[in-house]
Design a protein around this motif. Sequence first.
Motif, PDB file in Angstrom:
ATOM      1  N   ALA A 253      62.436  65.595  22.674  1.00 31.47           N
ATOM      2  CA  ALA A 253      62.529  64.136  22.835  1.00 31.47           C
ATOM      3  C   ALA A 253      61.894  63.422  21.652  1.00 31.47           C
ATOM      4  N   THR A 254      62.611  62.433  21.111  1.00 36.41           N
ATOM      5  CA  THR A 254      62.166  61.749  19.901  1.00 36.41           C
ATOM      6  C   THR A 254      62.401  60.250  20.037  1.00 36.41           C
ATOM      7  N   ILE A 255      61.407  59.468  19.623  1.00 34.93           N
ATOM      8  CA  ILE A 255      61.519  58.014  19.556  1.00 34.93           C
ATOM      9  C   ILE A 255      61.616  57.644  18.082  1.00 34.93           C
ATOM     10  N   VAL A 256      62.730  57.041  17.678  1.00 31.87           N
ATOM     11  CA  VAL A 256      63.001  56.762  16.271  1.00 31.87           C
ATOM     12  C   VAL A 256      63.064  55.253  16.054  1.00 31.87           C
ATOM     13  N   GLY A 257      62.208  54.732  15.184  1.00 34.63           N
ATOM     14  CA  GLY A 257      62.336  53.354  14.736  1.00 34.63           C
ATOM     15  C   GLY A 257      61.500  52.347  15.484  1.00 34.63           C
ATOM     16  N   CYS A 258      61.012  52.666  16.666  1.00 31.49           N
ATOM     17  CA  CYS A 258      60.242  51.690  17.440  1.00 31.49           C
ATOM     18  C   CYS A 258      58.963  52.339  17.945  1.00 31.49           C
ATOM     19  N   GLY A 259      58.177  51.569  18.689  1.00 29.30           N
ATOM     20  CA  GLY A 259      56.932  52.083  19.241  1.00 29.30           C
ATOM     21  C   GLY A 259      56.663  51.503  20.609  1.00 29.30           C
ATOM     22  N   PHE A 260      55.583  51.943  21.217  1.00 28.19           N
ATOM     23  CA  PHE A 260      55.153  51.471  22.528  1.00 28.19           C
ATOM     24  C   PHE A 260      53.928  50.586  22.366  1.00 28.19           C
ATOM     25  N   THR A 261      53.868  49.485  23.122  1.00 30.61           N
ATOM     26  CA  THR A 261      52.661  48.668  23.175  1.00 30.61           C
ATOM     27  C   THR A 261      52.205  48.552  24.621  1.00 30.61           C
ATOM     28  N   ILE A 262      50.930  48.790  24.829  1.00 31.44           N
ATOM     29  CA  ILE A 262      50.295  48.650  26.135  1.00 31.44           C
ATOM     30  C   ILE A 262      49.324  47.496  25.999  1.00 31.44           C
ATOM     31  N   SER A 263      49.657  46.360  26.603  1.00 33.49           N
ATOM     32  CA  SER A 263      48.921  45.127  26.369  1.00 33.49           C
ATOM     33  C   SER A 263      48.391  44.585  27.694  1.00 33.49           C
ATOM     34  N   ASP A 281      53.869  49.699  14.870  1.00 34.29           N
ATOM     35  CA  ASP A 281      52.999  50.809  15.248  1.00 34.29           C
ATOM     36  C   ASP A 281      53.794  51.797  16.099  1.00 34.29           C
ATOM     37  N   ALA A 282      53.356  53.046  16.133  1.00 29.99           N
ATOM     38  CA  ALA A 282      53.967  53.997  17.060  1.00 29.99           C
ATOM     39  C   ALA A 282      53.447  53.759  18.476  1.00 29.99           C
ATOM     40  N   ILE A 283      52.116  53.682  18.623  1.00 24.05           N
ATOM     41  CA  ILE A 283      51.495  53.384  19.913  1.00 24.05           C
ATOM     42  C   ILE A 283      50.398  52.368  19.659  1.00 24.05           C
ATOM     43  N   ASN A 284      50.487  51.240  20.339  1.00 24.66           N
ATOM     44  CA  ASN A 284      49.537  50.148  20.182  1.00 24.66           C
ATOM     45  C   ASN A 284      48.911  49.845  21.538  1.00 24.66           C
ATOM     46  N   VAL A 285      47.582  49.922  21.639  1.00 23.59           N
ATOM     47  CA  VAL A 285      46.857  49.659  22.880  1.00 23.59           C
ATOM     48  C   VAL A 285      45.972  48.443  22.638  1.00 23.59           C
ATOM     49  N   GLN A 286      46.153  47.384  23.430  1.00 25.03           N
ATOM     50  CA  GLN A 286      45.440  46.148  23.120  1.00 25.03           C
ATOM     51  C   GLN A 286      45.197  45.310  24.375  1.00 25.03           C
ATOM     52  N   THR A 298      53.763  64.203  18.463  1.00 27.56           N
ATOM     53  CA  THR A 298      53.890  64.415  17.029  1.00 27.56           C
ATOM     54  C   THR A 298      54.301  63.096  16.399  1.00 27.56           C
ATOM     55  N   LEU A 299      53.578  62.646  15.366  1.00 28.50           N
ATOM     56  CA  LEU A 299      53.806  61.321  14.798  1.00 28.50           C
ATOM     57  C   LEU A 299      53.830  61.418  13.281  1.00 28.50           C
ATOM     58  N   SER A 300      54.878  60.821  12.657  1.00 25.72           N
ATOM     59  CA  SER A 300      54.985  60.905  11.202  1.00 25.72           C
ATOM     60  C   SER A 300      55.884  59.794  10.659  1.00 25.72           C
ATOM     61  N   HIS A 301      55.726  59.526   9.364  1.00 27.87           N
ATOM     62  CA  HIS A 301      56.633  58.669   8.597  1.00 27.87           C
ATOM     63  C   HIS A 301      56.767  57.262   9.184  1.00 27.87           C
ATOM     64  N   GLY A 302      55.678  56.669   9.608  1.00 24.80           N
ATOM     65  CA  GLY A 302      55.759  55.321  10.157  1.00 24.80           C
ATOM     66  C   GLY A 302      55.255  54.265   9.206  1.00 24.80           C
ATOM     67  N   TYR A 303      55.398  53.006   9.635  1.00 26.89           N
ATOM     68  CA  TYR A 303      55.026  51.878   8.786  1.00 26.89           C
ATOM     69  C   TYR A 303      53.534  51.586   8.876  1.00 26.89           C
ATOM     70  N   ASP A 304      53.057  51.221  10.067  1.00 21.46           N
ATOM     71  CA  ASP A 304      51.652  50.839  10.224  1.00 21.46           C
ATOM     72  C   ASP A 304      50.946  51.926  11.035  1.00 21.46           C
ATOM     73  N   GLY A 305      50.107  51.547  11.980  1.00 17.59           N
ATOM     74  CA  GLY A 305      49.283  52.516  12.680  1.00 17.59           C
ATOM     75  C   GLY A 305      50.090  53.502  13.519  1.00 17.59           C
ATOM     76  N   ALA A 306      49.631  54.753  13.533  1.00 17.36           N
ATOM     77  CA  ALA A 306      50.237  55.722  14.438  1.00 17.36           C
ATOM     78  C   ALA A 306      49.729  55.500  15.859  1.00 17.36           C
ATOM     79  N   VAL A 307      48.410  55.411  16.027  1.00 21.29           N
ATOM     80  CA  VAL A 307      47.807  55.076  17.325  1.00 21.29           C
ATOM     81  C   VAL A 307      46.697  54.078  17.058  1.00 21.29           C
ATOM     82  N   ASP A 308      46.941  52.804  17.339  1.00 21.92           N
ATOM     83  CA  ASP A 308      45.947  51.753  17.151  1.00 21.92           C
ATOM     84  C   ASP A 308      45.445  51.271  18.506  1.00 21.92           C
TER      85      ASP A 308
END
Length: 469
Positions: A253-263, A281-286, A298-308
Amino acid sequence: MLVRRRHPALLASATVIATTVALATAGVLIADAANAAAGCRVDYSVGGQWQGGFTANVTVTNLGDPVSAWTLRWSYGAGQQVSSAWNATVTQSGSQVTATNLGYNGGVGTNGTVSFGFNGSWTASNPTPTNFTLNGVACTGIVPSTPPTSPTTPGNPTDYPPTPSPTPTGPPTAGPPTTGPTPGPQTLVGWAAQNGGTVGGGSTPATTVSTASALTTAVGATSSAVIRVSGAISCSGMLRVRSNKTIIGNPGATIVGCGFTISGDRNVIIRNLTFRDWSDDAINVQESATNIWIDHNTLSHGYDGAVDIKRGSDFVTVSWNHFFNHDKTMLLGHSDDNGAQDIGHLRVTYHHNWFDGTTQRHPRVRFGNPVHVYNNYYFNNSGYGVASTMSAGVLVEGNYFDHVNDPYHLGEADSGPGSLVARNNYFVSSGSGQAGGSVAGIPYLYPLDSASTVKAVVTAGAGAGRITL
């Protein structure tokens, strides 16, 4: 080795003032079961102190029958004042302080725990209170046996008094380790196991998704859910994940191009997914999100934070993930001017992660204390490993640094230094690192692998596809 850390708070001012208060009620808890012999233990510690202010953490262990609601009271003797709290409603009238449960943490089973914290102010001194009551019954330090008139027995035999740090700037210390089962790589350990634990969607029947629209709908629903991701899903932006979710990838299973935010949500598990090419971000917790477990991804080749993780979020574990071909890996605390929201929060455990040729932020920490970084494998990180800034407290323990010139340091860019305690780390062709100050104690059990074995352990087990579904 199985280690249990209590709450000996080691302050930025280099004065150790935290006291663990072991207490047990001698009487009847006013709860579901009347006439039930009951006891409790209260651990009160000052996690950080500065001129005129402090942060306190309180853990209550119920040694008696289960309760469905709780009220803890105590008095301050030196004019301290509570200003804000988390995971409880805390009010004050004169010297009397009252803490009551929130809607999600009122139930505490036998030998269960509940934790909360708060910020406060002090003037001349800040002594630790000892006069706690639970549901109206004074805590006396003993647990009555049944019947109540028979001799009393001590509390849990594995309890032990705190051992003070030998020097004001030394590492946090603890009593003798307790025994128990060693958690395996699929067991939740660390901060996400506190505050009632993290179970995600629990036993809810699983739903499988294989398209971006189905994934968006499933993670954004307000009901509890177990969501299985199948195949590669291409999407954009950030998908909002709501409370009580388990998101777990089927093989590949692969998520390409977007990320998850838990706000602002809580109780979320994200496991066994590959993230790549995310645009934010790949995963953003805020926004004060709590009880989040990010595991075996497994996280690679992203723009900003992998896990912020930022903006007052708390009780998070990041474990057994593989990061590679990425720059800004993990940010904890997003800005230097957000202390009002972040102090007393941002408690995160990072363990058994593989930082494979990534550049920086493994993690970069502001304000959080204690943050626990243990048994991670750092390989060929061209920037730095761990940075402790803005009065944070980071314990860097039992990690393997392999060709890392700057394993850890204090301060970063324009951010002032925090505290960092380093112990039992293993270095191969790496720098020695910069440590200093003191860190609050770790309150939970955790299995600690020998640092020299961490490379083999982590490379064999970290990343997506390494768990049994």
